[in-house]
Design a protein around this motif. Structure first.
Motif, PDB file in Angstrom:
ATOM      1  N   LYS A   1      43.855  45.339  29.332  1.00 15.12           N
ATOM      2  CA  LYS A   1      44.866  45.002  28.495  1.00 15.12           C
ATOM      3  C   LYS A   1      45.499  43.473  28.487  1.00 15.12           C
ATOM      4  CE  LYS A   1      45.856  50.032  27.960  1.00 15.12           C
ATOM      5  NZ  LYS A   1      47.001  51.095  27.970  1.00 15.12           N
ATOM      6  N   ARG A   2      45.951  43.216  29.535  1.00 13.52           N
ATOM      7  CA  ARG A   2      46.526  41.895  30.034  1.00 13.52           C
ATOM      8  C   ARG A   2      45.592  40.843  30.378  1.00 13.52           C
ATOM      9  NH1 ARG A   2      48.844  46.492  31.270  1.00 13.52           N
ATOM     10  NH2 ARG A   2      51.030  46.896  30.588  1.00 13.52           N
ATOM     11  N   ASN A   3      44.460  40.792  30.242  1.00 15.47           N
ATOM     12  CA  ASN A   3      43.504  39.717  30.639  1.00 15.47           C
ATOM     13  C   ASN A   3      43.544  39.535  31.983  1.00 15.47           C
ATOM     14  OD1 ASN A   3      42.094  39.402  28.080  1.00 15.47           O
ATOM     15  ND2 ASN A   3      43.900  38.304  27.245  1.00 15.47           N
ATOM     16  N   ILE A   4      43.657  40.297  32.796  1.00 11.05           N
ATOM     17  CA  ILE A   4      43.745  40.156  34.369  1.00 11.05           C
ATOM     18  C   ILE A   4      42.600  40.659  34.948  1.00 11.05           C
ATOM     19  CG2 ILE A   4      45.069  40.601  36.569  1.00 11.05           C
ATOM     20  CD1 ILE A   4      47.541  41.812  34.730  1.00 11.05           C
ATOM     21  N   ARG A   5      42.004  39.592  35.575  1.00 12.71           N
ATOM     22  CA  ARG A   5      40.807  39.852  36.169  1.00 12.71           C
ATOM     23  C   ARG A   5      41.029  40.751  37.624  1.00 12.71           C
ATOM     24  NH1 ARG A   5      36.244  36.588  35.510  1.00 12.71           N
ATOM     25  NH2 ARG A   5      36.438  34.846  34.114  1.00 12.71           N
ATOM     26  N   LEU A   6      40.201  41.761  37.478  1.00 14.85           N
ATOM     27  CA  LEU A   6      40.348  42.770  38.618  1.00 14.85           C
ATOM     28  C   LEU A   6      39.140  42.692  39.463  1.00 14.85           C
ATOM     29  CD1 LEU A   6      41.850  45.331  40.153  1.00 14.85           C
ATOM     30  CD2 LEU A   6      40.132  46.685  38.604  1.00 14.85           C
ATOM     31  N   LEU A   7      39.232  42.303  40.834  1.00 17.18           N
ATOM     32  CA  LEU A   7      38.336  42.520  41.788  1.00 17.18           C
ATOM     33  C   LEU A   7      38.552  43.773  42.519  1.00 17.18           C
ATOM     34  CD1 LEU A   7      38.453  39.466  40.994  1.00 17.18           C
ATOM     35  CD2 LEU A   7      37.754  38.959  43.299  1.00 17.18           C
ATOM     36  N   PHE A   8      37.607  44.574  42.511  1.00 15.52           N
ATOM     37  CA  PHE A   8      37.455  46.019  43.182  1.00 15.52           C
ATOM     38  C   PHE A   8      36.706  46.164  44.523  1.00 15.52           C
ATOM     39  CE2 PHE A   8      35.486  50.317  43.632  1.00 15.52           C
ATOM     40  CZ  PHE A   8      36.637  50.951  43.924  1.00 15.52           C
ATOM     41  N   ILE A   9      37.488  46.396  45.615  1.00 15.88           N
ATOM     42  CA  ILE A   9      36.825  46.275  46.698  1.00 15.88           C
ATOM     43  C   ILE A   9      36.144  47.616  46.916  1.00 15.88           C
ATOM     44  CG2 ILE A   9      36.743  46.070  49.180  1.00 15.88           C
ATOM     45  CD1 ILE A   9      37.874  43.661  47.841  1.00 15.88           C
ATOM     46  N   SER A  10      34.773  47.534  46.967  1.00 16.18           N
ATOM     47  CA  SER A  10      33.842  48.747  47.212  1.00 16.18           C
ATOM     48  C   SER A  10      33.089  48.802  48.458  1.00 16.18           C
ATOM     49  CB  SER A  10      32.893  49.044  46.030  1.00 16.18           C
ATOM     50  OG  SER A  10      32.335  50.388  45.876  1.00 16.18           O
ATOM     51  N   THR A  11      32.151  49.570  48.528  1.00 20.45           N
ATOM     52  CA  THR A  11      31.512  49.982  50.020  1.00 20.45           C
ATOM     53  C   THR A  11      30.056  49.844  49.953  1.00 20.45           C
ATOM     54  OG1 THR A  11      31.303  51.653  51.678  1.00 20.45           O
ATOM     55  CG2 THR A  11      31.879  52.354  49.488  1.00 20.45           C
ATOM     56  N   ASP A  12      29.011  49.868  50.993  1.00 17.20           N
ATOM     57  CA  ASP A  12      27.940  49.903  51.109  1.00 17.20           C
ATOM     58  C   ASP A  12      27.467  51.253  51.201  1.00 17.20           C
ATOM     59  OD1 ASP A  12      28.817  50.325  53.339  1.00 17.20           O
ATOM     60  OD2 ASP A  12      27.348  49.600  54.581  1.00 17.20           O
ATOM     61  N   TYR A  13      28.689  52.194  51.242  1.00 19.13           N
ATOM     62  CA  TYR A  13      28.246  53.791  51.132  1.00 19.13           C
ATOM     63  C   TYR A  13      28.063  54.302  49.835  1.00 19.13           C
ATOM     64  CZ  TYR A  13      29.073  54.948  56.000  1.00 19.13           C
ATOM     65  OH  TYR A  13      28.942  54.977  57.531  1.00 19.13           O
ATOM     66  N   VAL A  14      27.583  53.468  48.602  1.00 19.06           N
ATOM     67  CA  VAL A  14      27.582  54.086  47.288  1.00 19.06           C
ATOM     68  C   VAL A  14      26.202  54.100  47.696  1.00 19.06           C
ATOM     69  CG1 VAL A  14      29.458  52.786  46.158  1.00 19.06           C
ATOM     70  CG2 VAL A  14      27.276  51.529  46.527  1.00 19.06           C
ATOM     71  N   PHE A  15      25.255  53.701  48.455  1.00 17.91           N
ATOM     72  CA  PHE A  15      23.679  53.962  48.821  1.00 17.91           C
ATOM     73  C   PHE A  15      23.578  54.973  49.688  1.00 17.91           C
ATOM     74  CE2 PHE A  15      24.322  49.304  47.445  1.00 17.91           C
ATOM     75  CZ  PHE A  15      23.753  49.409  46.264  1.00 17.91           C
ATOM     76  N   ASP A  16      22.154  55.592  49.621  1.00 19.31           N
ATOM     77  CA  ASP A  16      21.897  56.642  50.445  1.00 19.31           C
ATOM     78  C   ASP A  16      21.275  56.199  51.694  1.00 19.31           C
ATOM     79  OD1 ASP A  16      19.551  55.935  49.729  1.00 19.31           O
ATOM     80  OD2 ASP A  16      19.117  57.640  48.428  1.00 19.31           O
ATOM     81  N   GLY A  17      20.989  55.005  52.098  1.00 18.83           N
ATOM     82  CA  GLY A  17      20.494  54.264  53.153  1.00 18.83           C
ATOM     83  C   GLY A  17      19.029  54.395  53.244  1.00 18.83           C
TER      84      GLY A  17
END
Length: 292
Positions: free
Chosen positions: A98-114
């Motif tokens: 809504k405010r044109n703020i860039r969001l950088l979201f820290i995620s993980t390699d655990y989104v994969f099953d390996g």
């Protein structure tokens, strides 16, 4: 000058982000239970407080590093995990959009099953545990909120700690100090990455914001099991290597993926690549924590 807001600025990664980025940008860090000046208190579950904070400080970039990151804790506290990892992330993403703020979201390699490493940014997630599932759900919410938003996937992290127990890597050193005989997982392959290298990478990306958007993978390249890490730390600490026992299968409550190697197709073309020798880096951390 860009103004960067960091959530989770009292954590392992957040502290280093704050320390690194403040030399290049105006930075405001937030935390929850451990927030002390200059880090400002902010309860991400309080939506009105979040809105008020964004309106007051008006960041141009928000790095969302706050999360419940311990898989076993996530399994045991699912409602709390979903509230922080998914609901708070989705709300932040929408309010930033809504405010044109860039969001950088820290995620993980655990989104994969390996099961099919290495994984490029376009690979299809298939998380095995609740931690990975909540991160995948949050990733989708963040990307749906705005094309300006960015996902940053990282592997297991280590760095300067308040105590050796703070990182899943350096906690191994405390086990070596406390027990005569220790057992360590020799099944799951990890790629321990120093938080400072994550911070340097994000700094370089923020300097060229036109490159942002979509998904980035940041990872060191040294493949190690926890047993391998224990052998390195045993050598540093003078702990007899014959007392180390490899475990051939995982024993934790939450399922772990076998090998989630993150492959990078976007950073190298931008000239961004950071890496360091694990033994030298973890030795400095262990010695620094011991001498505190």
């Amino acid at each position: 000058m860009q103004k960067v807001m960091i959530t989770g600025a009292t954590g392992l990664l957040g502290r280093t982000l704050y320390k690194t980025l403040k030399h290049e940008f105006a930075v405001v860090g937030t935390g929850f239970s451990r927030a002390t000046a200059p880090i400002l208190p902010l309860d991400l579950a309080d939506q009105q407080a979040v809105i008020t904070f964004l309106e007051l400080h008006k960041p141009t970039v928000l790095i969302h590093a706050a999360a419940e990151r311990k898989p076993d804790v996530c399994e045991n506290s699912p409602q709390q995990t979903i509230a922080l990892n998914v609901a708070a992330s989705e709300f932040l993403a929408k309010e930033c959009a809504k405010r044109n703020i860039r969001l950088l979201f820290i995620s993980t390699d655990y989104v994969f099953d390996g099961q099919d490493a290495p994984y490029y940014e376009s690979a299809t997630p298939n998380p095995l545990n609740l931690y990975g599932q909540t991160k995948q759900q949050a990733e989708q919410a963040v990307l749906n909120a705005s094309p300006l938003h960015t996902i940053i996937r990282v592997p297991v992290l280590y760095g300067d700690v308040t105590s050796l127990n703070e990182s899943a890597v350096t906690v191994i050193a405390t086990q070596l100090k406390q027990d005569d005989q220790t057992s360590h997982d020799n099944w799951a392959i990890r790629y321990p990455t120093h938080v400072e290298d994550i911070a340097f990478t994000l700094r370089d990306l923020l300097i060229q914001p036109e490159a942002l958007g979509g998904i980035f993978h940041i990872s060191d390249s040294q493949a190690m099991t926890k047993f391998d890490m224990a052998c390195v730390m045993a050598d540093i600490l003078g702990y007899p290597s014959e007392l180390l026992t490899p475990q051939g299968k995982p024993t934790q409550t939450a399922a772990r993926p076998y090998n989630c190697a993150l492959a990078d197709s976007r950073l190298k073309p931008l000239g961004i690549a950071y890496s360091r020798d694990f033994k030298a880096a973890v030795g400095d951390i262990i010695n620094g924590a011991t001498n505190k």
